[in-house]
Design an enzyme around this catalytic site. Structure first.
Site, PDB file in Angstrom:
ATOM      1  N   GLU A 204       2.085   7.137  13.792  1.00 57.73           N
ATOM      2  CA  GLU A 204       1.103   6.033  13.719  1.00 57.73           C
ATOM      3  C   GLU A 204      -0.183   6.366  14.476  1.00 57.73           C
ATOM      4  O   GLU A 204      -0.140   6.750  15.652  1.00 57.73           O
ATOM      5  CB  GLU A 204       1.684   4.690  14.192  1.00 57.73           C
ATOM      6  CG  GLU A 204       0.743   3.506  13.899  1.00 57.73           C
ATOM      7  CD  GLU A 204       0.276   3.426  12.440  1.00 57.73           C
ATOM      8  OE1 GLU A 204      -0.695   4.118  12.103  1.00 57.73           O
ATOM      9  OE2 GLU A 204       0.905   2.686  11.635  1.00 57.73           O
ATOM     10  N   ASP A 280       0.769   1.556   7.266  1.00 59.16           N
ATOM     11  CA  ASP A 280      -0.037   0.379   6.926  1.00 59.16           C
ATOM     12  C   ASP A 280      -0.275   0.272   5.420  1.00 59.16           C
ATOM     13  O   ASP A 280      -1.226  -0.355   4.991  1.00 59.16           O
ATOM     14  CB  ASP A 280      -1.363   0.444   7.684  1.00 59.16           C
ATOM     15  CG  ASP A 280      -2.130   1.734   7.405  1.00 59.16           C
ATOM     16  OD1 ASP A 280      -1.678   2.537   6.549  1.00 59.16           O
ATOM     17  OD2 ASP A 280      -3.176   1.953   8.047  1.00 59.16           O
ATOM     18  N   HIS A 446      -6.079   6.127 -26.905  1.00 57.37           N
ATOM     19  CA  HIS A 446      -7.351   5.601 -27.389  1.00 57.37           C
ATOM     20  C   HIS A 446      -7.296   4.083 -27.315  1.00 57.37           C
ATOM     21  O   HIS A 446      -6.278   3.453 -27.602  1.00 57.37           O
ATOM     22  CB  HIS A 446      -7.686   6.095 -28.801  1.00 57.37           C
ATOM     23  CG  HIS A 446      -6.767   5.662 -29.899  1.00 57.37           C
ATOM     24  ND1 HIS A 446      -7.039   4.629 -30.750  1.00 57.37           N
ATOM     25  CD2 HIS A 446      -5.560   6.140 -30.289  1.00 57.37           C
ATOM     26  CE1 HIS A 446      -6.054   4.493 -31.626  1.00 57.37           C
ATOM     27  NE2 HIS A 446      -5.145   5.390 -31.364  1.00 57.37           N
TER      28      HIS A 446
HETATM   29  O1  AHR Z   1      -0.662   7.840  11.457  1.00 50.46           O
HETATM   30  C1  AHR Z   1      -1.383   8.037  10.281  1.00 50.46           C
HETATM   31  C2  AHR Z   1      -1.609   6.747   9.555  1.00 50.46           C
HETATM   32  O2  AHR Z   1      -2.485   5.928  10.263  1.00 50.46           O
HETATM   33  C3  AHR Z   1      -0.427   5.860   9.324  1.00 50.46           C
HETATM   34  O3  AHR Z   1       0.447   6.285   8.318  1.00 50.46           O
HETATM   35  C4  AHR Z   1      -1.096   4.589   8.951  1.00 50.46           C
HETATM   36  O4  AHR Z   1      -0.312   3.468   9.237  1.00 50.46           O
HETATM   37  C5  AHR Z   1      -2.383   4.608   9.755  1.00 50.46           C
HETATM   38  O5  AHR Z   1      -3.469   4.376   8.902  1.00 50.46           O
END
Ligand code: AHR
Ligand code: AHR
Length: 481
Positions: A204, A280, A446
């Site tokens: 994270e 996120d 198409h």
């Molecule tokens: O840590 C990289 C990314 O950062 C995570 O996957 C995301 O939750 C955040 O945007």
């Protein structure tokens, strides 16, 4: 024994086990995954051929014949009920109308295991799976392990092709709130040696290849077609180990203390499970997942080495990405529409716009050339094809924003992948259908005489399910010029 039998013997049992290709316990014979078809939206579970065995790909092929299929559920084999389903919106929205992520096409990643066909999970940008109510996963600073077998040649620099532990809210709740396998060539945070792609840990607000937040030169660039990634983390210790999933053993890329940046020691893991996305719900990454598990406890290197031996013995290998009428590299071809009322129209271009136009033997030479395409080896994957404009050499049919365009090659990886298509037997039962390599739910279609890569019933007007099979089926013949 399967990988999870090995983890159990090592005292670090699986609490989640996901694979569309095989059973991960020797006794497992229930459903591996569920597919949903476009023709009538019904679903079907796909199980192993036998307990502990390879997935019954033929059952999927029969169910999905003459229509499209997506993977709706990747079942948890551990008995904990930690299934993966379509990821909901979070810090970022997915491309579906309600902000959910896309589901993976069911035939984007065909392989064989010990000679038996199976399908992996091909994650295009926009695709993601998640479980925000998982049970038994590590939380806080508790120890866990995980491994995943990936396609080491399918990646990008988007955030973030992940598998593992993430936030239960689908939002970024701070450093140390994730612990997941990451694969790709993103350099916004950490990176390894060479130009990538790299296996890193998504913890994270950072992809880590070691204790430093930037370069860790012991983390190698990867070129294995099948790549085993093993990540584990416990109190002020973690490790990244990897190797060729088709032969040999694992190497340790990092084993040591937690990152020195603040917030990662102790960890604040939340215990949701993600596949193909960031914590996120960042959805711009791509990659392919074949199998993976998460454990309770910090697996020993010896346990992981036995799992790697089990993966190698499963004998992952590539298989054909195409079907139907064979194409010959170097030939000029034409592609005629098969939809009733449009059968005199051929794929042509007007400037950069790819369209259909009525072409006959008495058409002008200019129009004949506009409607003729030279077959080339796929620029982004040599198992598929690219189509070079006869009247504009060096320009190819590529998708951009899901419209088909004729653009000069700029030589980038994105262009090459946008310009790569994998012909299949025509979805309508006639001719051929041209599937985008990079977005396997999308096909040459198409719509009001303009060409797109369309998904069956997707969010765009040109994704309309009405007349989909006919609109994506083309008769391929010798080119006009
Ligand atoms: O840590 C990289 C990314 O950062 C995570 O996957 C995301 O939750 C955040 O945007
Ligand atoms: O066509 C979809 C994507 O749109 C392409 O991959 C990219 O070139 C553009 O962003």
């Amino acid at each position: 024994a399967g990988p999870c039998d090995i983890y159990s013997s090592g005292g670090t049992p699986c609490i989640a086990a996901h694979s569309t290709t095989r059973a991960l316990y020797s006794s497992y014979s229930s459903a591996l995954y569920q597919v949903q078809r476009g023709s009538d939206s019904t679903t079907k579970d796909i199980s192993p051929l036998s307990a502990g065995g390879v997935a019954n790909a033929a059952a999927q092929d029969t169910f999905c014949a003459n229509t499209t299929c997506v993977i709706t559920i990747i079942y948890d084999q551990s008995g904990k009920g930690n299934h993966l389903t379509q990821a909901p919106p979070g810090g970022f929205q997915g491309p579906e109308s309600d902000g959910y992520d896309n589901l993976a096409g069911a035939i984007g990643a065909p392989v064989t295991l010990n000679g038996q066909k199976a399908y992996g999970v091909f994650v295009s940008p926009g695709t993601g799976y998640r479980n925000n109510v998982a049970t038994g996963t590590a939380t806080g600073d508790a120890a866990e392990g995980m491994y995943a077998v990936l396609d080491g040649t399918h990646y990008n620099d988007g955030c973030c092709f992940d598998y593992g532990n993430a936030e239960t809210s689908s939002t970024d709740t701070g450093n140390g709130h994730m612990e997941a396998i990451y694969f790709g060539d993103n350099t916004a945070w950490g990176y390894g040696t060479g130009s990538g792609p790299w296996f890193m840990a998504d913890l994270e607000n950072g992809l880590f290849s070691g204790s430093s937040s930037t370069l860790n030169s012991a983390d190698p660039s990867i070129s294995y077609r099948f790549f085993t990634t093993a990540l584990k983390g416990g109190a002020n210790k973690w490790a990244l180990r990897g190797g060729n999933a088709a032969s040999g053993s694992l190497s340790t890329y990092y084993s040591g203390v937690r990152p020195t940046a603040s917030g990662y020691n102790p960890m604040s893991k939340e215990g949701a499970i993600i596949l193909g996305i960031g914590g996120d719900n960042s959805v711009s990454a791509q990659g392919t997942f074949y199998e993976g598990v998460m454990t309770s406890g910090y697996p020993s290197d010896a346990t992981e080495n036995s799992v790697q031996a089990n993966i190698v013995a499963a004998k992952y290998a590539t298989t054909s990405l195409t079907s139907g009428t064979a194409l010959t590299v170097g030939n000029s071809i034409s592609l005629r529409a098969t939809t009733t009322g449009y059968t005199t129209r051929y794929i042509a271009h007007t400037g950069s716009t790819v369209n259909t136009q009525v072409v006959t033997s008495s058409s002008t030479t200019a129009l004949k050339q506009q409607a003729s395409w030279t077959v080339r080896t796929g620029l982004g994957n040599s198992a598929c094809f690219s189509f070079e404009s006869v009247d504009t050499p060096g320009s190819y049919i590529r998708h951009s924003g899901f419209a088909l365009l004729v653009n000069a090659s700029d030589g980038t990886k994105l262009f090459n992948e946008d310009a790569t298509f994998c012909p299949q037997s025509g979805l309508s039962g006639t001719g051929s259908s041209l599937r985008s390599w990079s977005y396997p739910t999308r096909w040459f279609r198409h719509y009001e005489n303009v060409l797109y890569i369309a998904s069956n019933g997707g969010v765009h007007t040109f994704d309309s399910a009405t007349s989909f099979n006919a609109d994506v089926s083309w008769v391929i013949s010798t080119g006009f010029a």
